[in-house]
Design a protein around this motif. Structure first.
Motif, PDB file in Angstrom:
ATOM      1  N   CYS A  37       0.848  -1.195   0.000  1.00  0.00           N
ATOM      2  CA  CYS A  37       0.000   0.000   0.000  1.00  0.00           C
ATOM      3  C   CYS A  37       0.884   1.245   0.000  1.00  0.00           C
ATOM      4  O   CYS A  37       1.792   1.364   0.812  1.00  0.00           O
ATOM      5  CB  CYS A  37      -0.897  -0.012   1.228  1.00  0.00           C
ATOM      6  N   GLY A  39       0.065   4.092   0.976  1.00  0.00           N
ATOM      7  CA  GLY A  39      -0.270   4.905   2.145  1.00  0.00           C
ATOM      8  C   GLY A  39       0.476   4.471   3.392  1.00  0.00           C
ATOM      9  O   GLY A  39       1.084   5.276   4.094  1.00  0.00           O
ATOM     10  N   CYS A  40       0.439   3.171   3.696  1.00  0.00           N
ATOM     11  CA  CYS A  40       1.007   2.684   4.960  1.00  0.00           C
ATOM     12  C   CYS A  40       2.142   1.691   4.749  1.00  0.00           C
ATOM     13  O   CYS A  40       2.841   1.339   5.709  1.00  0.00           O
ATOM     14  CB  CYS A  40      -0.090   2.040   5.809  1.00  0.00           C
ATOM     15  N   CYS A  76      -6.459  -2.393   1.247  1.00  0.00           N
ATOM     16  CA  CYS A  76      -5.537  -2.206   2.367  1.00  0.00           C
ATOM     17  C   CYS A  76      -6.263  -2.602   3.648  1.00  0.00           C
ATOM     18  O   CYS A  76      -7.389  -2.188   3.886  1.00  0.00           O
ATOM     19  CB  CYS A  76      -5.053  -0.754   2.462  1.00  0.00           C
ATOM     20  N   CYS A  81      -5.167   3.341   8.043  1.00  0.00           N
ATOM     21  CA  CYS A  81      -4.692   3.869   6.761  1.00  0.00           C
ATOM     22  C   CYS A  81      -5.824   4.601   6.032  1.00  0.00           C
ATOM     23  O   CYS A  81      -6.965   4.155   6.014  1.00  0.00           O
ATOM     24  CB  CYS A  81      -4.146   2.741   5.882  1.00  0.00           C
ATOM     25  N   ARG A  83      -6.205   4.920   2.913  1.00  0.00           N
ATOM     26  CA  ARG A  83      -6.580   4.271   1.652  1.00  0.00           C
ATOM     27  C   ARG A  83      -7.289   2.955   1.923  1.00  0.00           C
ATOM     28  O   ARG A  83      -6.738   2.084   2.561  1.00  0.00           O
ATOM     29  CB  ARG A  83      -5.327   3.979   0.824  1.00  0.00           C
TER      30      ARG A  83
HETATM   31 ZN   LIG Z   1      -2.577   1.285   3.582  1.00  0.00          ZN
END
Ligand SMILES: [Zn+2]
Length: 158
Positions: A37, A39-40, A76, A81, A83
């Motif tokens: 991911c 994002g995270c 995700c 997160c 996302r």
């Molecule tokens: Zn994520």
């Protein structure tokens, strides 16, 4: 020979190549089972659909090249997160929301920096990597500002 010329396709599986007078289309898919991911950073293997992503690439033998890439959307699973889902990216090939491969973008940036606007667009058309004059300007505007350590250095005794 294929991998030497198309090294940026090494990490995908090319399923079909269709050649006509003006265009070469590579139908390809990714080969990995999971993706991280953006994002995270957590890796996910939970596929949440997918779609075909058409990317313009550098020309071959005067023909435009299109990579018709099947990509997957992953879910995700990190609760915090932002996302919920994300689309996998292929290093050296895809960039988020881009309609061009990384190598084509790089090449067009160089042309745009050298010639700018309409002349850049004209040369790109001759090279079978068409991009409008406005696209050329956007490419230059999208470049990061020059870093201080890349500025020319003047040698001298002063
Ligand atoms: Zn994520």
């Amino acid at each position: 020979m294929f991998s030497a010329v198309f090294g940026h396709l090494a990490s995908v599986v090319v399923e079909e190549v269709v050649v006509d007078d003006a265009v070469v289309v590579f139908a390809a898919r990714t080969a990995t089972r999971e993706a991280a991911c953006p994002g995270c950073g957590r890796v996910s293997a939970r596929v949440h659909g997918g779609y075909r992503w058409r990317l313009a690439d550098l020309a071959v033998a005067g023909r435009r090249v299109v990579i018709d890439l099947a990509v997957r959307r992953f879910r995700c699973r990190t609760a915090e997160c932002g996302r919920r889902t994300f689309v996998e990216q292929v290093d050296g090939l895809t960039e988020r929301f881009a309609r061009r491969t990384s190598s084509l973008r790089w090449t067009l940036e160089k042309i745009a920096l050298a010639l700018a606007g309409r002349p850049a667009a004209r040369l790109a058309r001759h090279l079978s990597i068409p991009a409008s004059a406005n696209s050329m300007l956007r490419l230059v505007r999208g470049l990061p500002d020059k870093q201080p350590d890349t500025a020319p250095r003047v040698m001298g005794c002063g």
